[in-house]
Design a protein around this motif. Structure first.
Motif, PDB file in Angstrom:
ATOM      1  N   THR A 162     -20.335  17.619 -27.559  1.00 52.02           N
ATOM      2  CA  THR A 162     -21.608  17.257 -26.937  1.00 52.02           C
ATOM      3  C   THR A 162     -21.432  16.081 -25.988  1.00 52.02           C
ATOM      4  O   THR A 162     -21.899  16.113 -24.850  1.00 52.02           O
ATOM      5  CB  THR A 162     -22.646  16.912 -28.019  1.00 52.02           C
ATOM      6  OG1 THR A 162     -22.752  18.030 -28.901  1.00 52.02           O
ATOM      7  CG2 THR A 162     -24.004  16.618 -27.398  1.00 52.02           C
TER       8      THR A 162
ATOM      9  N   GLY B 258     -26.583  30.617 -37.158  1.00 58.17           N
ATOM     10  CA  GLY B 258     -26.189  29.973 -35.902  1.00 58.17           C
ATOM     11  C   GLY B 258     -24.692  29.893 -35.712  1.00 58.17           C
ATOM     12  O   GLY B 258     -24.208  29.205 -34.815  1.00 58.17           O
ATOM     13  N   LYS B 259     -23.931  30.583 -36.570  1.00 61.90           N
ATOM     14  CA  LYS B 259     -22.476  30.496 -36.470  1.00 61.90           C
ATOM     15  C   LYS B 259     -21.951  31.070 -35.153  1.00 61.90           C
ATOM     16  O   LYS B 259     -21.080  30.477 -34.520  1.00 61.90           O
ATOM     17  CB  LYS B 259     -21.864  31.263 -37.638  1.00 61.90           C
ATOM     18  CG  LYS B 259     -20.374  31.125 -37.761  1.00 61.90           C
ATOM     19  CD  LYS B 259     -19.983  31.578 -39.139  1.00 61.90           C
ATOM     20  CE  LYS B 259     -18.613  32.161 -39.211  1.00 61.90           C
ATOM     21  NZ  LYS B 259     -18.318  32.668 -40.541  1.00 61.90           N
TER      22      LYS B 259
ATOM     23  N   ALA C 288     -13.533  22.028 -38.375  1.00 62.53           N
ATOM     24  CA  ALA C 288     -14.514  22.994 -37.873  1.00 62.53           C
ATOM     25  C   ALA C 288     -14.079  24.418 -38.184  1.00 62.53           C
ATOM     26  O   ALA C 288     -14.899  25.274 -38.531  1.00 62.53           O
ATOM     27  CB  ALA C 288     -14.683  22.818 -36.363  1.00 62.53           C
TER      28      ALA C 288
ATOM     29  N   MET D 173     -20.141  28.088 -28.308  1.00 63.37           N
ATOM     30  CA  MET D 173     -20.094  26.741 -27.725  1.00 63.37           C
ATOM     31  C   MET D 173     -18.670  26.214 -27.568  1.00 63.37           C
ATOM     32  O   MET D 173     -18.455  25.184 -26.932  1.00 63.37           O
ATOM     33  CB  MET D 173     -20.906  25.765 -28.576  1.00 63.37           C
ATOM     34  CG  MET D 173     -22.403  25.853 -28.315  1.00 63.37           C
ATOM     35  SD  MET D 173     -23.344  24.967 -29.563  1.00 63.37           S
ATOM     36  CE  MET D 173     -22.902  23.283 -29.207  1.00 63.37           C
TER      37      MET D 173
ATOM     38  N   LEU E  81     -18.497  20.428 -39.528  1.00 65.25           N
ATOM     39  CA  LEU E  81     -18.733  20.824 -38.136  1.00 65.25           C
ATOM     40  C   LEU E  81     -19.119  19.658 -37.235  1.00 65.25           C
ATOM     41  O   LEU E  81     -18.846  19.662 -36.042  1.00 65.25           O
ATOM     42  CB  LEU E  81     -19.835  21.890 -38.074  1.00 65.25           C
ATOM     43  CG  LEU E  81     -19.459  23.243 -38.650  1.00 65.25           C
ATOM     44  CD1 LEU E  81     -20.683  24.122 -38.795  1.00 65.25           C
ATOM     45  CD2 LEU E  81     -18.423  23.921 -37.765  1.00 65.25           C
TER      46      LEU E  81
ATOM     47  N   THR F  26     -22.028  21.173 -42.716  1.00 61.90           N
ATOM     48  CA  THR F  26     -22.432  20.292 -41.621  1.00 61.90           C
ATOM     49  C   THR F  26     -21.405  19.193 -41.405  1.00 61.90           C
ATOM     50  O   THR F  26     -21.028  18.884 -40.270  1.00 61.90           O
ATOM     51  CB  THR F  26     -23.804  19.668 -41.908  1.00 61.90           C
ATOM     52  OG1 THR F  26     -24.689  20.704 -42.318  1.00 61.90           O
ATOM     53  CG2 THR F  26     -24.356  18.975 -40.682  1.00 61.90           C
TER      54      THR F  26
ATOM     55  N   LEU G 113     -16.048  27.474 -39.902  1.00 63.41           N
ATOM     56  CA  LEU G 113     -16.309  28.695 -39.134  1.00 63.41           C
ATOM     57  C   LEU G 113     -15.615  29.910 -39.736  1.00 63.41           C
ATOM     58  O   LEU G 113     -16.090  31.039 -39.587  1.00 63.41           O
ATOM     59  CB  LEU G 113     -15.846  28.517 -37.681  1.00 63.41           C
ATOM     60  CG  LEU G 113     -16.662  27.540 -36.840  1.00 63.41           C
ATOM     61  CD1 LEU G 113     -15.981  27.287 -35.498  1.00 63.41           C
ATOM     62  CD2 LEU G 113     -18.069  28.052 -36.611  1.00 63.41           C
TER      63      LEU G 113
ATOM     64  N   THR H  28     -16.558  17.852 -34.584  1.00 65.51           N
ATOM     65  CA  THR H  28     -16.175  18.684 -33.442  1.00 65.51           C
ATOM     66  C   THR H  28     -17.328  18.839 -32.463  1.00 65.51           C
ATOM     67  O   THR H  28     -17.175  18.611 -31.251  1.00 65.51           O
ATOM     68  CB  THR H  28     -15.708  20.069 -33.929  1.00 65.51           C
ATOM     69  OG1 THR H  28     -14.393  19.945 -34.460  1.00 65.51           O
ATOM     70  CG2 THR H  28     -15.679  21.075 -32.795  1.00 65.51           C
ATOM     71  N   TYR H  29     -18.500  19.213 -32.995  1.00 59.76           N
ATOM     72  CA  TYR H  29     -19.589  19.500 -32.070  1.00 59.76           C
ATOM     73  C   TYR H  29     -20.205  18.235 -31.490  1.00 59.76           C
ATOM     74  O   TYR H  29     -20.707  18.250 -30.373  1.00 59.76           O
ATOM     75  CB  TYR H  29     -20.603  20.441 -32.713  1.00 59.76           C
ATOM     76  CG  TYR H  29     -20.025  21.830 -32.804  1.00 59.76           C
ATOM     77  CD1 TYR H  29     -20.079  22.675 -31.710  1.00 59.76           C
ATOM     78  CD2 TYR H  29     -19.333  22.241 -33.930  1.00 59.76           C
ATOM     79  CE1 TYR H  29     -19.483  23.917 -31.740  1.00 59.76           C
ATOM     80  CE2 TYR H  29     -18.724  23.496 -33.981  1.00 59.76           C
ATOM     81  CZ  TYR H  29     -18.813  24.330 -32.883  1.00 59.76           C
ATOM     82  OH  TYR H  29     -18.202  25.550 -32.904  1.00 59.76           O
TER      83      TYR H  29
ATOM     84  N   LEU I  86     -22.374  28.640 -32.429  1.00 55.49           N
ATOM     85  CA  LEU I  86     -21.380  27.575 -32.473  1.00 55.49           C
ATOM     86  C   LEU I  86     -20.039  28.068 -31.937  1.00 55.49           C
ATOM     87  O   LEU I  86     -19.326  27.335 -31.253  1.00 55.49           O
ATOM     88  CB  LEU I  86     -21.211  27.065 -33.913  1.00 55.49           C
ATOM     89  CG  LEU I  86     -22.353  26.213 -34.448  1.00 55.49           C
ATOM     90  CD1 LEU I  86     -21.998  25.648 -35.817  1.00 55.49           C
ATOM     91  CD2 LEU I  86     -22.661  25.059 -33.500  1.00 55.49           C
ATOM     92  N   GLN I  87     -19.702  29.329 -32.264  1.00 55.00           N
ATOM     93  CA  GLN I  87     -18.441  29.867 -31.742  1.00 55.00           C
ATOM     94  C   GLN I  87     -18.493  29.994 -30.222  1.00 55.00           C
ATOM     95  O   GLN I  87     -17.516  29.717 -29.537  1.00 55.00           O
ATOM     96  CB  GLN I  87     -18.141  31.222 -32.384  1.00 55.00           C
ATOM     97  CG  GLN I  87     -17.482  31.054 -33.744  1.00 55.00           C
ATOM     98  CD  GLN I  87     -17.479  32.315 -34.567  1.00 55.00           C
ATOM     99  OE1 GLN I  87     -18.322  33.185 -34.393  1.00 55.00           O
ATOM    100  NE2 GLN I  87     -16.531  32.405 -35.485  1.00 55.00           N
TER     101      GLN I  87
END
Lengths: 304, 259
Positions: free
Chosen positions: A41, B90-91, B79, B97, A33, A30, B83, A36-37, B94-95
């Motif tokens: 967003t 949910g990978k 990230a 996205m 990630l 988490t 990945l 980036t996310y 995410l890819q």
């Protein structure tokens, strides 16, 4: 599976188990990630949602004016019939650009695969792709030098026929298509090349030794095998082209009115953001429909 | 057939490069109205040197591209580690996205950013440009570094850990050095993406803070001078250099395993 190995591995090591130090793997995943996310967003997903909400407003919210929700922005195509014509123009420009790119790009990819090899091919491929990664605006601008009256094209013509008139066609729809083809051709060549380069030479030799003529080889073997590359190239050309606005502005002048320029106007001139938002979302719906239709081909194209 | 193919490829290159070369040549032509015959002159480069607006915009572009490159590479690499090397639910979502910033026309993304930034009070200007540019560059970084990961065997890291290395230490001493060329390539890529970005910048720039492409666009629309050819030439050569360096670091189509 890899997660288990990652956390178990140190425990097996000679330095002995390090209990209580290792966090559960999802925490670090988490943490890796989140930035980036989170960023995407704030910069992309929330803006798209906000724009969706804006497309239902009756007017750009300014000052104390009450906010009224309405569907009228989506009726724009009915209320303002000239938008239908503009939409058709955009689709036609997209269609012709994609078609010309597909024909020219496929042939160039065939030529790359069949007529060149080794270092020469590598050099040619880099030379073809190099313009794609330079500034699109500057490339569009450079076409005005060629296509304008008394531009480079006219100079070439006057060298052969000094008395001929002008054949410069800047500020026409043809100029827009030429500029767009120039912009997206390298991409089409690349996707077709990737599809073609994996074809085994033996297949073509077999066909030739069985008496197949070159056009049979081209249409019965190379074209079907290059189809995934052609389709992904076509999608990745058509989508940005129908959203383009600087190419029509610079090369089309007064005739260069497309969906792209109309949307741009709503945000920079007319200040009618809700209309701009609804037109943007209509465009986005078209784009998503195209992606959904070809998602199978595109996925194979990107993972191959 | 072979010579026909080569001839066709040369014709394609002529089509691709003619306008660019004509544009560059006109930057060295004396005439303001791009009139021929060609008379060599450095006049427009001298003018460019004194054009504070264009130079400032160019400086802004480079600064934005540098910051974008650093931020996008840092975030995108993190990230990409998750990945490429972790499995979790949910990978694939995410890819998926990662695609919108690349695949949705920038006109839509750009206007959406304008609305959102205006509505939330983030506003326009340098910080808004940075938010937008980094978001556009991140997916490319994840893809480039992810490709790098695929050429490195995961068991090297596991071997290091079975010999007593901690996961963090194993990553920094084994994986990262092997990944270094991809990360550098990704950084250059992000730099080029930001430097050439026009559409997003166009909607997020303010009259007081513009980037070079935005400034070039407004100059073209106002009725232009060969100074634009001069700065365009500089910009083209600059991004071509960056891309050629990138091509050296991350050879496209290079599938050889780095073991």
């Amino acid at each position: 599976m890899q997660n288990d190995q990652l956390t178990l591995a140190p425990a097996r090591g000679p330095s002995g188990p390090r209990k209580g130090r290792a966090l559960p793997p999802w925490v670090s995943t988490t943490a890796l990630l989140m930035p980036t996310y989170g960023w995407l967003t704030i910069a992309v997903f929330l803006p798209l949602l906000t724009m969706f909400a804006f497309s239902f407003l009756s007017a750009t919210p300014m000052g104390k004016a009450p906010i009224i929700f309405t569907l009228k922005q989506y009726r724009a195509f009915i209320d303002q019939p000239y938008l239908v014509g503009i939409g058709i123009t955009s689709l036609l420009i997209g269609f012709w650009t994609t078609l010309i790119c597909a024909v020219l790009g496929f042939l160039a990819a065939v030529a790359l695969v069949r007529s060149t090899f080794g270092k020469t091919r590598e050099m040619l491929l880099i030379l073809i792709l190099l313009p794609f990664w330079t500034n699109g605006l500057v490339r569009v601008f450079s076409w005005t030098m060629v296509l304008r009256e008394n531009g480079f094209l006219d100079s070439l013509l006057h060298m052969v026929a000094p008395d001929a008139g002008s054949i410069g066609f800047l500020y026409t729809r043809y100029a827009i298509v030429v500029g767009l083809v120039h912009g997206y051709l390298p991409y089409m060549i690349l996707t077709c090349y990737i599809a073609l380069v994996t074809i085994d030479d033996a297949i073509i030799e077999a066909a030739a030794s069985l008496g197949a003529r070159w056009w049979t080889i081209l249409f019965k073997i190379l074209l079907p095998l290059a189809a995934p590359g052609l389709i992904s190239g076509a999608v990745l050309t058509f989508v940005p082209v129908i959203g383009s606005f600087m190419e029509p502005r610079i090369l089309g002048g007064r005739v260069g009115v497309t969906m792209g320029t109309v949307i741009e106007d709503q945000f920079t001139q007319a200040f009618n953001w809700p209309l701009g938002a609804s037109l943007s979302f209509t465009l986005l719906a078209v784009v998503l429909a195209i992606f959904a239709t070809f998602s199978g081909v595109l996925r194979r194209g990107t993972t191959a | 057939m072979k010579s026909l193919g080569r001839f066709y490829l040369i014709a394609t290159l002529v089509f691709l490069y003619t306008p660019i070369l004509v544009m560059m040549a006109m930057g060295f032509n004396e005439s303001q109205l791009y009139e021929l015959p060609f008379t060599f002159s450095m006049r427009w480069y001298d003018a460019l040197w004194n054009n504070k607006i264009l130079l400032t915009a160019g400086m802004n572009s480079i600064i934005i591209a540098l910051i974008t490159s650093v931020l996008a590479t840092a975030l995108g690499t993190m990230a990409s580690v998750a990945l490429s090397r972790r499995t979790f639910r949910g990978k694939s979502l995410l890819q998926l996205m990662l695609l919108p910033p690349i695949a949705i026309p920038w006109l839509i993304t750009g206007t959406a950013m304008l609305i959102f930034f205006y509505w939330t009070g983030i506003g326009r200007g340098m910080h808004a440009l940075l938010i937008g540019h980094v978001a556009l560059a991140i997916p490319y970084v994840v893809l480039v570094v992810g490709t790098g990961f695929r050429t490195i065997r995961a068991d090297l890291e596991e071997a290091a850990m079975s010999l007593g290395s901690t996961p963090v230490h194993a990553f920094f001493s084994v994986t990262l050095p092997l990944l270094y060329p991809s990360i550098l390539g990704a950084a250059l890529f992000a730099f080029a993406v930001s430097l050439d970005q026009f559409v997003i910048s166009y909607f997020l720039a303010t009259p007081g803070y513009t980037t070079l492409p935005v400034q070039i666009y407004s100059s073209i629309r106002k009725g232009f001078t060969p100074e634009i050819n001069a700065i365009s030439t500089v910009l083209l050569l600059g991004s071509m250099t960056v891309i050629l360096i990138f091509a050296r670091f991350a050879k496209p189509g290079d599938t050889s395993d780095k073991r």
